[in-house]
Design an enzyme around this catalytic site. Sequence first.
Site, PDB file in Angstrom:
ATOM      1  CG  HIS A 122      -0.321   0.022   2.537  1.00  0.00           C
ATOM      2  ND1 HIS A 122       0.580  -0.922   2.964  1.00  0.00           N
ATOM      3  CD2 HIS A 122      -0.446   0.913   3.564  1.00  0.00           C
ATOM      4  CE1 HIS A 122       0.966  -0.634   4.198  1.00  0.00           C
ATOM      5  NE2 HIS A 122       0.367   0.482   4.579  1.00  0.00           N
ATOM      6  CG  HIS A 159      -0.023   4.045   5.290  1.00  0.00           C
ATOM      7  ND1 HIS A 159      -0.685   3.140   6.091  1.00  0.00           N
ATOM      8  CD2 HIS A 159      -0.766   5.193   5.326  1.00  0.00           C
ATOM      9  CE1 HIS A 159      -1.776   3.710   6.580  1.00  0.00           C
ATOM     10  NE2 HIS A 159      -1.849   4.951   6.130  1.00  0.00           N
ATOM     11  CG  ASP A 171       4.843   2.975   7.387  1.00  0.00           C
ATOM     12  OD1 ASP A 171       3.906   3.439   6.724  1.00  0.00           O
ATOM     13  OD2 ASP A 171       4.726   1.972   8.130  1.00  0.00           O
ATOM     14  CG  HIS A 172       4.508   0.109   4.078  1.00  0.00           C
ATOM     15  ND1 HIS A 172       4.509  -1.245   4.288  1.00  0.00           N
ATOM     16  CD2 HIS A 172       3.968   0.672   5.193  1.00  0.00           C
ATOM     17  CE1 HIS A 172       3.987  -1.497   5.484  1.00  0.00           C
ATOM     18  NE2 HIS A 172       3.648  -0.351   6.046  1.00  0.00           N
ATOM     19  CG  HIS A 232      -3.792  -0.769   6.345  1.00  0.00           C
ATOM     20  ND1 HIS A 232      -3.554  -0.843   7.702  1.00  0.00           N
ATOM     21  CD2 HIS A 232      -2.814   0.069   5.861  1.00  0.00           C
ATOM     22  CE1 HIS A 232      -2.510  -0.112   8.010  1.00  0.00           C
ATOM     23  NE2 HIS A 232      -2.039   0.462   6.919  1.00  0.00           N
ATOM     24  CG  ASP A 236       0.925  -1.851   7.301  1.00  0.00           C
ATOM     25  OD1 ASP A 236       1.862  -2.667   7.377  1.00  0.00           O
ATOM     26  OD2 ASP A 236       1.039  -0.639   7.579  1.00  0.00           O
ATOM     27  CG  HIS A 291       4.506  -3.092   9.873  1.00  0.00           C
ATOM     28  ND1 HIS A 291       3.630  -2.607  10.809  1.00  0.00           N
ATOM     29  CD2 HIS A 291       4.600  -2.121   8.945  1.00  0.00           C
ATOM     30  CE1 HIS A 291       3.202  -1.399  10.454  1.00  0.00           C
ATOM     31  NE2 HIS A 291       3.792  -1.080   9.325  1.00  0.00           N
TER      32      HIS A 291
HETATM   33 ZN   LIG Z   1      -0.052   1.178   6.602  1.00  0.00          ZN
HETATM   34 ZN   LIG Z   2       2.918   0.381   7.939  1.00  0.00          ZN
END
Ligand SMILES: [Zn+2]
Ligand SMILES: [Zn+2]
Length: 311
Positions: free
Chosen positions: A87, A89, A91-92, A177, A200, A268
């Site tokens: 996805h 987001h 942080d990914h 998510h 996630d 994670h």
């Molecule tokens: Zn996420």
């Molecule tokens: Zn995440």
Amino acid sequence: MIVMRAMRFHSCALAFLLFVLPAVAFPQDFTVTLLGTGNPRPTIKRFGPSILVQAGGQNLLFDCGRGATIRLAQIKVEHINGLFLTHLHSDHIVGIPDLWLTGWVMGRKDPLRIWGPMGTQEMMAHLEQAYAFDIHIRRDVDQHLPATGVEVLAKDIEQGVVYANGGVKVTAFLVEHGLVKPAFGYRIDYAGHSVVLSGDTSYSENLVRFARGTDVLVHEVIDPVAYAALATSDSAEERAHILAHHTTPEDAGKVFTKVAPKLAVYSHIVPPDAPTVVQQTRKTYSGPLEVGEDLMSIEIGDQVRVKRGDR
Ligand SMILES: [Zn+2]
Ligand SMILES: [Zn+2]
């Protein structure tokens, strides 16, 4: 190492085993390495989410969080055949410019191939604009780096098989998510074995469905107790919101019990230090379980072997 334990054999017995069971005695060409097991919170021990799957001589990267390029350098992996995003987001994906542009500067001549949810193509087009100055200078003016090396071939995907090459198959499946839709997990099949990566998600029946029969299930987790202790500045509503996007250890245990993998692995991990996460999981799952660490690798074959990241 959790499944194969050191065993002492009489030398004759060992020679016999090596002779009759070569496929068991040696690892398969199928390895999963946790490059980053953390979350948005910066910490030196757990880099951003990123997992390398090596199968059939191919290096497939799943998510590209903070520091993924450094972790790849640590294990001397220079070439990536493709990047798959769970996805969008931050942080990914925050490590993508580093992987993409540093990879080019360091010698990549082929385009970077990326598969991800709706919005992936658009995001990469914007990144090409954001780095237009550097790309132009290095490609057209100064170093004359190969133009193909900085090209991006991005594809927005839907649930189903998204990659099949040289006996390696990658299947994307929808997970839960919160309002982040679509969000995917991935299943990678190779040589009669497989690994499933949750991405996630909160508890997901669709994940259970796609993960059935897998050798290794890598799953995210949030420890509600440790998280509440750390996120004291967040309101109760904010904390509830975060919790609803992720999987508690008890729910993860329910998933593991249904899927019954040879090995379940946490990655994670929210927060990064969650000391009772295994204890909480044991309320609903009694099978093999590892709490992932950066650079932990898992060899998948007729047996599953775990190596810590101190190699
Ligand atoms: Zn996420
Ligand atoms: Zn995440």
